[in-house]
Design a protein around this motif. Structure first.
Motif, PDB file in Angstrom:
ATOM      1  N   ARG A  81       0.838  -1.200   0.000  1.00 50.14           N
ATOM      2  CA  ARG A  81       0.000   0.000   0.000  1.00 50.14           C
ATOM      3  C   ARG A  81       0.876   1.255   0.000  1.00 50.14           C
ATOM      4  N   GLY A  82       0.481   2.221  -0.788  1.00 48.37           N
ATOM      5  CA  GLY A  82       1.239   3.480  -0.884  1.00 48.37           C
ATOM      6  C   GLY A  82       2.335   3.436  -1.928  1.00 48.37           C
ATOM      7  N   ARG A  83       2.596   2.305  -2.532  1.00 51.72           N
ATOM      8  CA  ARG A  83       3.611   2.193  -3.566  1.00 51.72           C
ATOM      9  C   ARG A  83       2.927   1.926  -4.900  1.00 51.72           C
ATOM     10  N   PRO A  84       3.493   2.436  -5.981  1.00 57.93           N
ATOM     11  CA  PRO A  84       2.836   2.248  -7.281  1.00 57.93           C
ATOM     12  C   PRO A  84       2.921   0.787  -7.737  1.00 57.93           C
ATOM     13  N   ILE A  85       1.774   0.227  -8.105  1.00 54.15           N
ATOM     14  CA  ILE A  85       1.709  -1.151  -8.610  1.00 54.15           C
ATOM     15  C   ILE A  85       1.128  -1.073 -10.013  1.00 54.15           C
ATOM     16  N   ALA A  86       1.956  -1.388 -10.998  1.00 59.03           N
ATOM     17  CA  ALA A  86       1.489  -1.321 -12.379  1.00 59.03           C
ATOM     18  C   ALA A  86       0.576  -2.489 -12.704  1.00 59.03           C
ATOM     19  N   ALA A  87       0.931  -3.686 -12.224  1.00 55.78           N
ATOM     20  CA  ALA A  87       0.153  -4.866 -12.599  1.00 55.78           C
ATOM     21  C   ALA A  87       0.383  -5.985 -11.591  1.00 55.78           C
ATOM     22  N   VAL A  88      -0.575  -6.907 -11.543  1.00 54.44           N
ATOM     23  CA  VAL A  88      -0.481  -8.151 -10.782  1.00 54.44           C
ATOM     24  C   VAL A  88      -0.630  -9.301 -11.768  1.00 54.44           C
ATOM     25  N   GLY A  94       2.944 -13.430 -24.471  1.00 61.62           N
ATOM     26  CA  GLY A  94       2.170 -12.283 -24.914  1.00 61.62           C
ATOM     27  C   GLY A  94       1.836 -11.315 -23.802  1.00 61.62           C
ATOM     28  N   LEU A  95       2.092 -11.724 -22.570  1.00 61.13           N
ATOM     29  CA  LEU A  95       1.804 -10.854 -21.426  1.00 61.13           C
ATOM     30  C   LEU A  95       2.613  -9.561 -21.477  1.00 61.13           C
ATOM     31  N   PHE A  96       3.850  -9.637 -21.936  1.00 57.92           N
ATOM     32  CA  PHE A  96       4.731  -8.463 -21.896  1.00 57.92           C
ATOM     33  C   PHE A  96       4.240  -7.343 -22.809  1.00 57.92           C
ATOM     34  N   ASP A  97       3.517  -7.690 -23.860  1.00 60.06           N
ATOM     35  CA  ASP A  97       2.984  -6.654 -24.751  1.00 60.06           C
ATOM     36  C   ASP A  97       1.780  -5.955 -24.147  1.00 60.06           C
ATOM     37  N   LYS A  98       1.185  -6.540 -23.130  1.00 57.26           N
ATOM     38  CA  LYS A  98      -0.019  -5.967 -22.525  1.00 57.26           C
ATOM     39  C   LYS A  98       0.261  -5.215 -21.229  1.00 57.26           C
ATOM     40  N   LEU A  99       1.434  -5.395 -20.651  1.00 59.01           N
ATOM     41  CA  LEU A  99       1.739  -4.727 -19.385  1.00 59.01           C
ATOM     42  C   LEU A  99       1.815  -3.220 -19.577  1.00 59.01           C
ATOM     43  N   PRO A 100       1.342  -2.422 -18.614  1.00 59.48           N
ATOM     44  CA  PRO A 100       1.510  -0.969 -18.697  1.00 59.48           C
ATOM     45  C   PRO A 100       2.993  -0.606 -18.742  1.00 59.48           C
ATOM     46  N   ARG A 101       3.308   0.522 -19.435  1.00 58.11           N
ATOM     47  CA  ARG A 101       4.700   0.955 -19.568  1.00 58.11           C
ATOM     48  C   ARG A 101       5.249   1.358 -18.200  1.00 58.11           C
ATOM     49  N   GLY A 102       6.421   0.826 -17.883  1.00 63.56           N
ATOM     50  CA  GLY A 102       7.037   1.160 -16.608  1.00 63.56           C
ATOM     51  C   GLY A 102       7.727   2.520 -16.646  1.00 63.56           C
ATOM     52  N   LYS A 103       7.403   3.399 -15.744  1.00 64.85           N
ATOM     53  CA  LYS A 103       8.025   4.712 -15.638  1.00 64.85           C
ATOM     54  C   LYS A 103       8.014   5.143 -14.189  1.00 64.85           C
ATOM     55  N   LEU A 104       8.871   6.117 -13.891  1.00 64.10           N
ATOM     56  CA  LEU A 104       8.935   6.601 -12.520  1.00 64.10           C
ATOM     57  C   LEU A 104       7.602   7.200 -12.109  1.00 64.10           C
TER      58      LEU A 104
END
Length: 794
Positions: A226-233, A767-777
């Motif tokens: 909690r409180g940390r950015p989580i792009a995906a599970v 194919g999962l890697f093409d669907k993950l949100p772009r990682g950024k700060l």
């Protein structure tokens, strides 16, 4: 005026952005935008006036006018920034997390038998490639079949993560994510962050979780970060959720936190084929040569309508003792089965009931059940009473005298005075006191003259059954029984309707009567005359006919077990019936011609029936308790039905309305009152099935409040309070995970249906890697702002 602060400007202002997974980002912002806006409006007016003043005067050149105008405009601008409190706002920032959840519940150990052979081979190849067999000093090449890694769901999940030196995990880290891995079953457990340690942890991990809580595990992982950015599970699971919150509900909560959920399905979704033997019940102490019933339930999955063979054998031998073919019913419905066997040797034995394996059956560990049985030669004391030496008396006395398991005493009212001196097993008179009568376990009461007995003896026999819980056989005869006992204390024990009772007519005696078992008696041990596995109904129908059968309708309290059958008109007459009488039991014979069953057969069926009947009556009472409540097992799997049985040893304690109810209690939940239904073949036995019980420890008790007759003291002074009739059992999820179960991709798809995620089969995971949100700060926590308006350069 809000914009990202360039890194060079941030460094020039004295705030160096950190490099790596955590950094500091800044924005140029006005902390008081309202004041700055008002100032800008005022400045616009001032600027207009200044321009008008300088450009409207023709006395000076342009070169002389622009400098003072510019200085005035800059002063207005600086004043605006100071009023708006121009500042550098700072936030600590980090790379977003990708959370990998790995289901390590026991169901992940299932080695699926895929319907598609190509898929089965592909899974095996993937596991072999990602998880090569461990070498040992004895087998350094690990080439034997025994060393091969099973292609289970758990091993497939680990192979996807660990193959090619954990390429999947490394690829996540290379795409500007922070990786955090959890295993989840009954709870979520965090694994190491360091990739080498994570690989070692996954290599050694085992799937042992007793339950699957996918929704609760996802929530626990989100709460821990909690409180940390989580792009995906990313969840690797078979989708089987046995407890806790539903996965789609918690996935919706993740979407509200701007976290995408992706699911990877493992396992075979086609219903697993399996048969299981459950709830095996058998008496732990039996008598040699008596039929022993092994009662159990057969549960099937994916096999409705198929026929299977159930077999009973000794644990020390492969040779079947008896077997039966059954047709399986609907999934999880449960099918009651009984196998009957006559032990021919004494001693302690272990018996196995088993089902032959089916093709592609998911597991074979539940195809058998074991029971320990002590076979003994205990004698039962039998009192045989008759008025005259009828054929029934003679053959019974001869047969029972030869049986080593029976201690026979006989009373013959019309015997010669010297007869007792020639046979020590003969008494001259019927027992005078109730205490003397209680020395016998069972009484066979034939065509006895009531005047010879006297009222006191008749009363003692009544108490022997009603109050002391003993068994008696009444065998009707042409002289006295039953008609001479109408209006006596024994009339209460005889199950006949006195208004519809008469001796057989001459035509019936000439014609004879064929007999058969009623449906209620087909499975009862007392009436099993066939050899092991034989058709006992056929044996009964082929017995010699009876020529003397008392004609009477029976009371509703009696259960007809054997009847005559007239094929010409379909009429029937009761021949043998069972009736609970107080605490005891009565076996009523409407004939005294069972001796005819010896014709051309000897004692084969005649002796078998009578010894079984005497054993049954001897064991019918249960320590004087008016009622017994039993739950078949002490522990049940989550989701499995629980059968509750209430057996009234004394029918006087049955509720007046005929309804029997039990209270089901467990801590933390309200009590439930459940109504029981009478069993089809015994009026004093009631049962129900409890379904859908959650985990916990349960207590089941009768609803009787103890104010009935059952609360009266017995002969020992103890109070027979039926409120103490209870049993306990536990419902746990441990076996629910190990039971063969198909993968549930439906819940995995539902979890991503309305979210930003997606479902992937195991062979589509790249194919999962093409669907993950772009990682950024992404900013995580605010830092104190730097006031640019109040610095030296301002």
């Amino acid at each position: 005026m809000n914009f990202e602060c360039p890194a060079w400007l941030q460094r020039w202002l004295g705030v160096a952005p950190a490099a790596g997974e955590e950094s500091v980002v800044g924005r140029i912002e006005l902390l008081r935008p309202l004041g700055a806006t008002v100032m800008l409006l005022a400045a616009a007016v001032v600027i207009a006036v200044v321009i008008r003043s300088y450009w409207g005067s023709g006395t000076a050149t342009f070169r002389k006018r622009w400098l003072p105008a510019t200085l005035r405009l800059l002063a207005v601008g600086v004043l605006t920034l100071m009023i708006g409190e121009l500042s550098l706002t700072l936030r600590r920032a980090g790379l977003p997390y990708v959370v990998v959840l790995l289901d390590d519940s026991d169901s992940m150990n299932i080695v699926d038998r895929y319907a598609d052979e190509q898929q089965r081979q592909a899974v095996a190849a993937k596991v072999a490639k990602g998880l090569p067999p461990k070498t040992t000093p004895d087998s350094p090449t690990a080439s034997s079949a025994a060393s091969e890694t099973p292609a289970s769901r758990w091993n497939l999940a680990r192979a996807l993560l660990l193959e090619k030196e954990a390429a999947f995990l490394r690829r996540l880290a290379e795409q500007s994510y922070r990786l955090q891995t959890f295993t989840l079953s009954d709870s979520a457990r965090r694994l190491p962050d360091d990739l080498p340690e994570l690989r070692k942890s996954l290599t050694d991990a085992k799937a042992t979780g007793p339950a699957t809580r996918l929704g609760d595990g996802l929530r626990a992982a989100l709460d821990e970060l909690r409180g940390r950015p989580i792009a995906a599970v990313v969840l690797f699971s078979d989708g089987v959720n046995t407890a806790g919150s539903a996965l789609p509900d918690v996935a919706a909560l993740a979407a509200e936190r701007n976290t995408a959920v992706f699911t990877v399905g493992l396992g075979e979704t086609k219903k697993a084929i399996d048969v299981e033997i459950a709830e095996l019940k058998v008496r732990d102490r039996v008598t040699i040569n008596d039929p022993v019933s092994f009662d159990f339930n057969v549960l099937g999955r994916g096999v409705e309508g198929k026929k299977v063979k159930v077999t009973l054998r000794s644990a020390d031998s492969k040779t079947p003792l008896t077997e039966k073919e059954i047709k399986l019913g609907p999934d999880e419905a449960g099918q009651a089965v009984r196998l009957t066997y006559r032990p021919t040797q004494t001693g302690a034995f272990r018996y196995l009931v088993e089902i032959a394996p089916l093709p592609d059956e998911a597991t074979l560990t539940n195809n058998q059940a074991e029971a320990a049985v002590d076979v003994r030669t205990d004698q039962i004391a039998v009192l045989l009473v008759e008025s005259y030496p009828s054929f029934e008396f003679r053959y019974l006395k001869q047969m029972l005298s030869r049986d080593s398991t029976v201690k026979l005493t006989s009373v013959l009212q019309e015997a010669d005075p010297d007869y007792p001196r020639t046979d020590p097993s003969v008494m001259t008179v019927f027992p005078v006191t109730l205490e003397e009568l209680l020395k016998y376990d069972v009484v066979i009461f034939g065509d006895v003259d009531p005047d010879f007995l006297g009222p006191a003896a008749i009363g003692h026999l009544r108490d022997y059954v009603l109050e002391k819980g003993r068994g008696v056989v009444f065998a009707a005869g042409p002289r006295y029984l039953p008609q001479a006992y109408r209006g006596t204390p024994l009339a209460e024990l005889l199950p006949i309707d006195w208004n519809k009772s008469e001796p057989p007519d001459a035509a019936a005696k000439r014609r004879g009567a064929t007999i058969r078992l009623t449906p209620a008696a087909v499975e009862e041990p007392i009436f099993q005359l066939a050899d092991d596995g034989g058709d006992t109904q056929t044996v009964w129908q082929n017995l010699p006919p009876l020529y003397w059968v008392w004609r009477a309708d029976l009371r509703k309290t009696a259960q007809v077990m054997v009847e005559t059958y007239d094929a010409t008109d379909g009429s029937t007459r009761p021949v043998i019936a069972l009736q609970r009488a107080g605490r005891g039991i009565v076996l009523y014979h409407a004939t005294d011609e069972t001796w005819r069953w010896r014709f051309r057969l000897g004692d084969a069926y005649f002796a078998r029936y009578w010894v079984q009947a005497l054993r049954y009556l001897c064991l019918s009472h249960d320590g004087g308790r008016p009622a017994v409540l039993r739950v078949a097992d002490d522990q049940y799997e989550l989701g499995k039905p629980v059968v509750v049985e209430v057996r009234y040893q004394d029918e006087r304690y049955l509720p007046d309305d005929g309804e029997v109810e039990v209270i089901v209690e467990t801590d933390g939940r309200p009590n439930r009152t459940v109504k029981l239904a009478p069993r089809r073949n015994l009026r004093n036995v009631f049962e129900t099935t409890l379904s859908g019980l959650p985990e916990g420890k349960y207590r089941v008790r009768l609803t009787d409040d103890g104010t009935s007759a059952a609360a009266t003291p017995d002969e020992s002074g103890a109070k027979n309070d039926v409120t103490t009739v209870r049993d306990e059992f536990v419902v746990a999820a441990a076996r629910a995970e190990s039971f063969p179960i198909e993968a549930d991709f439906t819940s995995l798809r539902e979890a991503v249906a309305e979210q930003r995620g997606e479902f992937f089969a195991w062979n589509q995971v790249d194919g999962l890697f093409d669907k993950l949100p772009r990682g950024k700060l992404s900013p995580t926590e605010p830092l104190p702002p730097v006031p640019l308006w109040n610095q030296w350069y301002s």
